[in-house]
Design a protein around this motif. Structure first.
Motif, PDB file in Angstrom:
ATOM      1  N   ASP A 109       0.808  -1.206   0.000  1.00 34.18           N
ATOM      2  CA  ASP A 109       0.000   0.000   0.000  1.00 34.18           C
ATOM      3  C   ASP A 109       0.849   1.267   0.000  1.00 34.18           C
ATOM      4  N   GLY A 110       1.989   1.220   0.651  1.00 38.39           N
ATOM      5  CA  GLY A 110       2.872   2.370   0.708  1.00 38.39           C
ATOM      6  C   GLY A 110       4.109   2.162  -0.149  1.00 38.39           C
ATOM      7  N   PRO A 111       5.221   2.773   0.230  1.00 40.50           N
ATOM      8  CA  PRO A 111       6.482   2.569  -0.498  1.00 40.50           C
ATOM      9  C   PRO A 111       6.914   1.107  -0.432  1.00 40.50           C
TER      10      PRO A 111
END
Length: 410
Positions: free
Chosen positions: A186-188
Motif C-alpha cells: 500500500d505504501g512505499p
C-alpha cells in the motif's frame, strides 16, 4: 519480565497442536481444513532446519517440507485447483490434496585432485492427486523449513545497511550482483529479508503466511478460515472454521500472533566454536580468499530499538547479505516469483549451520534439502557463485577440509 513472559507463552503456542474447528481448546481451534502440519514445531523441529521427504515419496520427515505451486496464468499465482501450496493432510471428511514425491538423479563431481563427490538432482512430482490433474502451466517448488534462530536480529538490521551491499548491475566488476528484494504494498516498497526468496519484509508477514498455508489458520493478514482452499474446492470452503467474534473473528487472534512473534524474534544464535583451532583459522582465511564473504557477509550491527533493547546495537555475524543472487540453472526452481527470478535466492545465513546434525539428526541443505553435506551444498553454487565454487574445487583435499571445518564451527 514482560518479554520473558511473552517468550514463554510464545514457546507454548509454537509447540501447541491445533485442532479442527469445534474440537479441543477455543484458543487453538480451526486447523485446516487442508494443511501440512498441526503445529509450528512440526516443521521447525527443535527450531532447526527441515529435511525433504524420502526418495520415491517415502513419508519420513515430510512435515518439514512443503511444495509451493506457481502458475503465471492465474490471478492468485497458484494452481487453479490446488492453490498456492500442496496440502498433504486434511480434517475428517475431506481428502488431502496429495503427497510430495521426490526421485533423485545421481551425478558425480570430480575435484582437481581426483577426489569425487556424489550429487543428486531432485525430480519432484505429486503422488495420489485427489482433485484431478494440475494445470499444465503449474510449476512445483519444494522448500524445506529454514532454521528459526536469530530472526529478531535479522529483523533489526537497518534496511540501508542491507541495501549498501546491493550491486544489481555489477558496477565493481567482481561478478557479484546482489539485488534487493523490494516488496510492493500500500505504501512505499519494503525490503524483503525473510524466506528463501526474501519475499517477506517482516516476521509478522512470515508468521501469517505460514499459518494460513501450512496450517489453514486465519489471521489479520489472511482472514479466510479455509486457508489455501480454492473456489474449485467447495467442500473445503464450506467446512466449519474457528473464526470467532470472541477472538477478533480470526483463528490466530492478536494475542496468539504476539506470542508467536515474541518466540520467533527471541531465539538466540549459538556462538561459534573452536575459534582457537589452527585448522578453523586456516579455513576462515580460505573463506575470504575464495570470495565467499562477498555474499555471505560476516558482520552487521543491529539498529537502535526502543521496543527490544536487548536486540539493539549488537554486532552480529549472520554470514549473509540478505540480497537476491543468481545461483545458476542448477538451482533454478522452474518459475519466477513476483520479486525474484527462478534462479535467484536470498543468501542463506550460515550461523549455527555446523550444529545441524546435532539439532535435527540429519544433514539437508539448500532450499530443497538436496545437499547432504556442506561440500555438496558448495558444489551446487553456480551463477554468481561459480567462480568461488570452482576455486573450492581446485583446492587440495586438506584445504577443502579446513574450509568445511570453519563452516562447521559457525
Amino acid at each position: 519480565f514482560e518479554t520473558l513472559s511473552r517468550f514463554r507463552l510464545g514457546t507454548a503456542a509454537f509447540r501447541q497442536t491445533w485442532t479442527p474447528a469445534g474440537i479441543g481448546r477455543a484458543h487453538f481451534d480451526g486447523l485446516g481444513p487442508l494443511y501440512n502440519a498441526p503445529s509450528c514445531e512440526s516443521c521447525h523441529v527443535n527450531d532447526g532446519r527441515g529435511r525433504p521427504t524420502g526418495e520415491g515419496g517415502a513419508p519420513y520427515g515430510s512435515a518439514s517440507m512443503i511444495l509451493k505451486l506457481s502458475n503465471p496464468t492465474t490471478d492468485g499465482g497458484g494452481d487453479p485447483v490446488y492453490g498456492r501450496q500442496l496440502q498433504d493432510l486434511a480434517i475428517a471428511g475431506l481428502k488431502a490434496e496429495g503427497r510430495i514425491r521426490i526421485d533423485y538423479e545421481p551425478s558425480t563431481f570430480t575435484f582437481a585432485d581426483g577426489a569425487r563427490a556424489h550429487l543428486r538432482t531432485p525430480r519432484v512430482s505429486i503422488a495420489d492427486p485427489a482433485y484431478g490433474p494440475l494445470d499444465p502451466q503449474t510449476r512445483l517448488q519444494p522448500r524445506i523449513a529454514p532454521p528459526m534462530i536469530g530472526l529478531g536480529l535479522i529483523a533489526r538490521i537497518a534496511p540501508a545497511d542491507i541495501m549498501a551491499n546491493a550491486d544489481p548491475d555489477d558496477r565493481d566488476g567482481d561478478g557479484i550482483s546482489g539485488r534487493a528484494s523490494l516488496i510492493a504494498g500500500d505504501g512505499p516498497p519494503r525490503l524483503g529479508r525473510f524466506g528463501w526468496k526474501a519475499d517477506q519484509p517482516d516476521l509478522d508477514g512470515q508468521i501469517a503466511i505460514a499459518l494460513t498455508r501450512d496450517m489453514g489458520i486465519s489471521s489479520k493478514a489472511h482472514p479466510s478460515g479455509f486457508g489455501d482452499c480454492t473456489p474449485a474446492q467447495q467442500l473445503c470452503r464450506r467446512a466449519p472454521d474457528g473464526n470467532s467474534a470472541r477472538f477478533d473473528n480470526r483463528e490466530a487472534h492478536r494475542v496468539i500472533r504476539d506470542w508467536l512473534l515474541a518466540y520467533s524474534e527471541n531465539l538466540e544464535v549459538p556462538p561459534p566454536r573452536k575459534a582457537d583451532d589452527p585448522e578453523i583459522a586456516a579455513g576462515e582465511a580460505l573463506f575470504y580468499r575464495l570470495g565467499c564473504e562477498a555474499c555471505h557477509r560476516a558482520s552487521f550491527v543491529t539498529a537502535p530499538s526502543l521496543d527490544a533493547p536487548h536486540l539493539a546495537g549488537r554486532e552480529i555475524a549472520p554470514y549473509s547479505d540478505f540480497l537476491l543472487h543468481d545461483m545458476g540453472p542448477g538451482l533454478a526452481d522452474g518459475a519466477a516469483a513476483p520479486q525474484a527470478e527462478a534462479g535467484e535466492w536470498r543468501t542463506a545465513p550460515l550461523w549455527g549451520i555446523g550444529l545441524t546434525h546435532e539439532v535435527n539428526g540429519n544433514m539437508a541443505f539448500l532450499h530443497d534439502g538436496r545437499a547432504r553435506s556442506l561440500t555438496e551444498a558448495v558444489l551446487w553454487h553456480g551463477g554468481e557463485a561459480a567462480a568461488s565454487r570452482d576455486a573450492f574445487a581446485a583446492l587440495k583435499s586438506a584445504e577443502r577440509d579446513g574450509l568445511i571445518a570453519f563452516l562447521e564451527a559457525l
